[in-house]
Design an enzyme around this catalytic site. Structure first.
Site, PDB file in Angstrom:
ATOM      1  CB  SER A 162      -1.217   0.171   1.666  1.00 26.92           C
ATOM      2  OG  SER A 162      -1.765  -1.111   1.316  1.00 26.92           O
ATOM      3  CD  GLU A 186      -3.440   3.856  -6.284  1.00 26.95           C
ATOM      4  OE1 GLU A 186      -3.401   4.778  -6.337  1.00 26.95           O
ATOM      5  OE2 GLU A 186      -3.756   2.710  -5.348  1.00 26.95           O
TER       6      GLU A 186
HETATM    7  P1  NAI Z   1      -2.692  -9.625   5.974  1.00 30.70           P
HETATM    8  O1  NAI Z   1      -1.746  -9.897   7.990  1.00 30.70           O
HETATM    9  O2  NAI Z   1      -4.175  -9.846   6.245  1.00 30.70           O
HETATM   10  O3  NAI Z   1      -2.222 -10.925   5.786  1.00 30.70           O
HETATM   11  C1  NAI Z   1      -0.940 -11.415   5.473  1.00 30.70           C
HETATM   12  C2  NAI Z   1      -0.133 -12.878   5.064  1.00 30.70           C
HETATM   13  O4  NAI Z   1       0.970 -13.191   4.768  1.00 30.70           O
HETATM   14  C3  NAI Z   1      -0.452 -13.490   6.766  1.00 30.70           C
HETATM   15  O5  NAI Z   1      -1.321 -14.769   6.414  1.00 30.70           O
HETATM   16  C4  NAI Z   1       0.426 -14.116   7.098  1.00 30.70           C
HETATM   17  O6  NAI Z   1       0.742 -15.300   7.399  1.00 30.70           O
HETATM   18  C5  NAI Z   1       1.460 -14.335   5.232  1.00 30.70           C
HETATM   19  N1  NAI Z   1       2.425 -14.020   5.118  1.00 30.70           N
HETATM   20  C6  NAI Z   1       3.545 -13.373   6.222  1.00 30.70           C
HETATM   21  N2  NAI Z   1       4.754 -13.568   5.958  1.00 30.70           N
HETATM   22  C7  NAI Z   1       4.900 -14.724   4.907  1.00 30.70           C
HETATM   23  C8  NAI Z   1       5.770 -15.240   3.926  1.00 30.70           C
HETATM   24  N3  NAI Z   1       7.540 -15.119   4.255  1.00 30.70           N
HETATM   25  N4  NAI Z   1       5.510 -16.004   3.194  1.00 30.70           N
HETATM   26  C9  NAI Z   1       4.113 -16.182   3.258  1.00 30.70           C
HETATM   27  N5  NAI Z   1       2.925 -15.761   3.336  1.00 30.70           N
HETATM   28  C10 NAI Z   1       3.749 -15.209   4.040  1.00 30.70           C
HETATM   29  O7  NAI Z   1      -2.336  -9.187   5.291  1.00 30.70           O
HETATM   30  P2  NAI Z   1      -3.500  -7.573   4.268  1.00 30.70           P
HETATM   31  O8  NAI Z   1      -3.960  -6.883   4.643  1.00 30.70           O
HETATM   32  O9  NAI Z   1      -3.210  -8.611   3.500  1.00 30.70           O
HETATM   33  O10 NAI Z   1      -2.081  -7.038   3.135  1.00 30.70           O
HETATM   34  C11 NAI Z   1      -1.096  -7.015   2.720  1.00 30.70           C
HETATM   35  C12 NAI Z   1      -0.637  -6.375   1.952  1.00 30.70           C
HETATM   36  O11 NAI Z   1      -1.532  -5.820   1.331  1.00 30.70           O
HETATM   37  C13 NAI Z   1       0.207  -5.645   2.731  1.00 30.70           C
HETATM   38  O12 NAI Z   1       1.142  -5.072   1.938  1.00 30.70           O
HETATM   39  C14 NAI Z   1      -0.872  -4.494   2.858  1.00 30.70           C
HETATM   40  O13 NAI Z   1      -0.270  -3.261   3.197  1.00 30.70           O
HETATM   41  C15 NAI Z   1      -1.023  -4.031   1.450  1.00 30.70           C
HETATM   42  N6  NAI Z   1      -2.927  -3.883   1.007  1.00 30.70           N
HETATM   43  C16 NAI Z   1      -3.481  -3.995   2.417  1.00 30.70           C
HETATM   44  C17 NAI Z   1      -4.700  -3.740   2.012  1.00 30.70           C
HETATM   45  C18 NAI Z   1      -5.898  -4.142   3.422  1.00 30.70           C
HETATM   46  O14 NAI Z   1      -7.092  -3.433   3.118  1.00 30.70           O
HETATM   47  N7  NAI Z   1      -5.650  -4.656   4.162  1.00 30.70           N
HETATM   48  C19 NAI Z   1      -5.272  -2.923   1.039  1.00 30.70           C
HETATM   49  C20 NAI Z   1      -4.418  -3.450  -0.119  1.00 30.70           C
HETATM   50  C21 NAI Z   1      -3.266  -3.275  -0.001  1.00 30.70           C
END
Ligand code: NAI
Ligand code: 3HC
Length: 655
Positions: free
Chosen positions: A407, A440
């Site tokens: 993000s 985006e």
């Molecule tokens: P989340 O915390 O829900 O999910 C992240 C996942 O990545 C977790 O399930 C974790 O176990 C996994 N993970 C961590 N390290 C890992 C690795 N080395 N290998 C494989 N899996 C791994 O986070 P979320 O909300 O899905 O965010 C993910 C990304 O998307 C971030 O960069 C965030 O900024 C971006 N983002 C989030 C939005 C939101 O509204 N939540 C919107 C747009 C982008």
């Protein structure tokens, strides 16, 4: 200049062929050509006329680029009345999409045939309009009031098969449409089929309370929009008036909608969305890299939704998680999301099962060795992301596209962790990723043109609206959100209440007011982010004092049952006097004397906050064009389409 409409006799069938690429829109030349052709058919030896289209589609509607320009005869309603009045039987032969004025043309024909893959509908509502060439009068006479209201008020197309079920298509033609339609027209003539005018049919019986029911539903679903009410008036007229009088009611409504600022805004967005897909400085003939399978790293909130977006488009996905448990959790959420869609009738059980079967999981990065595209969606931790990209560089095949869903992080720094920065790009999805339309696409300093072109094509395939952004903190959308949120905090301290701010913005048309959005996202997210910053970087404490105090009082937003509001078990917000007290005391600490603030000032300052940042984004070349920013705000942040997006709104308000 040669006409886009040709006419020739094939045996005893007069064949009218439209050829006006790309979508056979009803431009002035097409209308004139159709008029000439139908007139020619009246005095030749034809016993029936077939209307066919060249290219990828039947007529996709009126030519929207002619709207707002001086009108040139013949008008579409008059032309369609002439077609319907033809002394020769007229058959419309539909492939691709028959939309808006295109579908109205088909309804003015005496019979309609279509290939099974064809779709028909009235998308005018999405342009702030209603069908303006007899659609509101002919459709209810053929398909009844309810089906017509559903079609016209939703704007969603239906398949040829569904249209046949409700009486809007008469014959489905398998195989070659041109030959099939001509043969069917010959058969109609041989069988002595009558000239059947839609305008002379009577509207089938209907429940008289239906208009009130739709009024109530639409007041909620299409809050603040003027076109839906006009649809109801015009369709109601079809049930109480002669065809001619009903047509006059439709015309009056159409003209009023066409001149409304809402339609002007929505038409701007129609073209802006298509313009956004075009890449400055990249030839449109740039070859795409093949993307036949995708890897996703991280099966959390975003990873799961992204996986579903690809599976829904038939593209297989391999999801990588950190442990078996995390993988099972991620796949479980996907499973439940599909089950929910089936339960709500959005997806058939078979389709859901087929999509689900396309998503597999692994905890081993080696599973990504053969994929064409990887999207990283792990925690927002720059070091973790760089580590993962280094690993991807080692395991992925040459030419694979490596994307990050970050993000805020610097895409160029992430790219630099690999030995192939030209293959790295940002693909910033919005939550929930399988539902939100915006994507985006972040163009890094070294992102290759063909990577960018491939991702733009792919976006369309997975039904996203893609907008290109340069690299900066928060890209286009989240960067603009920052001054918007800060302005909301200043307004609170200066005298507005949370509900006044939210109600003013929702009345303006935002899907949700800013403080309700903060509560939904969780106030702790910003709090934690600020903890990592120096005082200088945090900026003016007035812009975050209230949310800090709320978090410190345990009010994290919806997830803790209270934030700027208190929430009941159904997450319904109620204003909370404790929050008012907290705001009052914070204002006093800053020496601010609170005052009455008008709703106009609230809207003005919040929209200006977006627009001022949007202008900087344009000046810095982060966005390709002003209309791209409008697309971002409408598809990603709930800005009202009827206002045309923040930049369009600001430009036109000033004009
Ligand atoms: P989340 O915390 O829900 O999910 C992240 C996942 O990545 C977790 O399930 C974790 O176990 C996994 N993970 C961590 N390290 C890992 C690795 N080395 N290998 C494989 N899996 C791994 O986070 P979320 O909300 O899905 O965010 C993910 C990304 O998307 C971030 O960069 C965030 O900024 C971006 N983002 C989030 C939005 C939101 O509204 N939540 C919107 C747009 C982008
Ligand atoms: N008028 C003018 N241009 C149109 C157009 C229209 N009705 N429909 C599409 N175009 C243009 C697009 O702007 C685009 O131009 P570009 O290549 O220069 O950017 C080009 O045609 C291709 O369009 P898409 O990229 O959208 O092509 P797709 O294949 O993805 O989709 C479509 C095709 C489903 C037909 C889609 O273009 C569409 O939904 N078009 C609009 C349909 C519509 O709204 N019709 C109703 C018009 S209002 C009306 O008919 C009023 C009447 O009731 C009187």
């Amino acid at each position: 200049m040669s006409s886009p409409v040709s006419y020739e006799l094939q045996g005893n069938i007069g064949v009218i062929t439209l050829d006006n690429p790309p979508v056979n829109a009803l431009s002035h030349a097409v209308r004139q050509g159709l008029l000439d052709a139908i007139n020619a058919a009246q005095s030749d030896t034809s016993s029936a006329v077939v209307i066919l289209c060249e290219g990828r589609t039947f007529i996709a509607g009126a030519d929207i680029s002619e709207f707002g320009k001086p009108f040139k005869e013949p008008g579409l309603p008059e032309l369609l009345n002439i077609i319907e009045a033809s002394s020769k039987l007229v058959v419309a032969a539909i492939h691709g999409t028959a939309l808006g004025g295109g579908f109205e043309t088909a309804l003015a024909a005496h019979y309609r045939c279509a290939v099974p893959s064809a779709k028909v509908g009235f998308p005018e509502i999405k342009l702030g309009l209603l069908p303006g060439a007899g659609g509101t009068q002919r459709s209810p006479r053929l398909a009844g009031v309810k089906s017509s209201l559903d079609l016209i008020t939703s704007g969603a197309p239906i398949s040829a098969g569904q249209a046949a079920e409700i009486g809007l298509v008469d014959e489905i033609i398998d195989g070659d449409l041109s030959a099939g339609a001509i043969a069917w027209a010959e058969k109609l003539v041989a069988d002595g089929a009558p000239i059947r005018k839609s305008s002379e049919q009577s509207v089938p019986e209907f429940d008289s309370s239906i208009f009130d029911q739709y009024r109530a539903t639409l007041a909620n679903r299409a809050r603040g929009q003027v076109a839906p009410e006009h649809v109801l008036t015009a369709v109601e007229a079809a049930t109480t008036m002669s065809f001619e009088d009903g047509l006059a009611v439709e015309r009056e409504s159409f003209v009023e909608c066409m001149n409304s600022s809402q339609s002007v805004g929505m038409r701007h967005i129609f073209f802006a969305e298509r313009q956004a897909a075009k890449l400055d400085g990249v030839s449109k003939d740039t070859p795409n890299r093949p993307v036949e399978n995708v890897g996703i790293i991280g099966g959390g909130t975003m990873g799961g939704g992204i996986a579903m977006s690809f599976a829904n488009a038939g593209i297989p996905v391999t999801m990588i998680e950190i442990s078996d448990d995390a993988l099972a959790r991620g796949l479980g959420i996907i499973e439940r999301n599909y089950a929910g869609s089936v339960k709500r009738g959005k997806l058939s059980e078979e389709k859901a099962a087929a999509c689900r079967a396309l998503i597999s999981g692994s905890t081993d990065y080696a599973a990504l060795a053969g994929v064409d595209l990887v999207i990283e969606a792990v925690f927002e931790d720059p070091d973790l992301k760089k580590k993962i990209f280094k690993k991807l560089d080692a395991v992925c095949k040459p030419g694979a596209i490596l994307a990050t869903n970050t993000s805020y992080q610097d895409v160029d720094a992430i790219a630099a962790a690999t030995g192939r920065p030209e293959d790295v790009v940002g693909m910033h999805f919005f939550s929930p990723a399988h539902i939100m339309k915006l994507l985006e696409v972040v163009r890094g300093e070294r992102t290759a043109d063909d990577v960018l072109a491939t991702v733009m094509t792919l976006a369309k395939k997975i039904r996203k609206v893609a907008v290109v952004s340069g690299v900066c903190y928060g890209f286009i959308g989240n960067r603009m959100l920052q001054p918007y949120g800060q302005t909301a905090q200043l307004l609170l301290l200066e005298g507005a209440s949370p509900q006044q701010i939210d109600t003013a913005m929702e009345s303006f048309g935002m899907a949700m007011g800013p403080l309700r959005v903060f509560d939904l996202a969780g106030l702790d997210v910003g709090y934690k982010a600020r903890e990592a910053l120096s005082d200088d970087d945090k900026g003016d404490p007035k812009t975050f004092r209230v949310p800090d105090l709320l978090v410190e009082a345990g009010r994290l937003g919806q997830k803790s049952g209270c934030g700027f509001y208190s929430y009941d078990d159904n997450r319904k917000p109620t204003p909370d006097p404790l929050v008012d007290e907290l705001i009052n005391s914070a204002a006093a600490d800053f020496g601010i004397v609170r005052r009455d603030i008008t709703d106009e000032e609230i809207v003005d300052r919040l929209v200006s906050a977006l627009v001022d940042e949007g202008r900087k984004i344009l000046d810095e070349g982060i966005a390709q064009r002003s209309s791209d920013i409008d697309v971002v705000y409408i598809y990603g942040y709930g800005f009202p389409a009827a206002r045309g997006g923040p930049m369009f709104y600001a430009d036109n308000r000033r004009a």
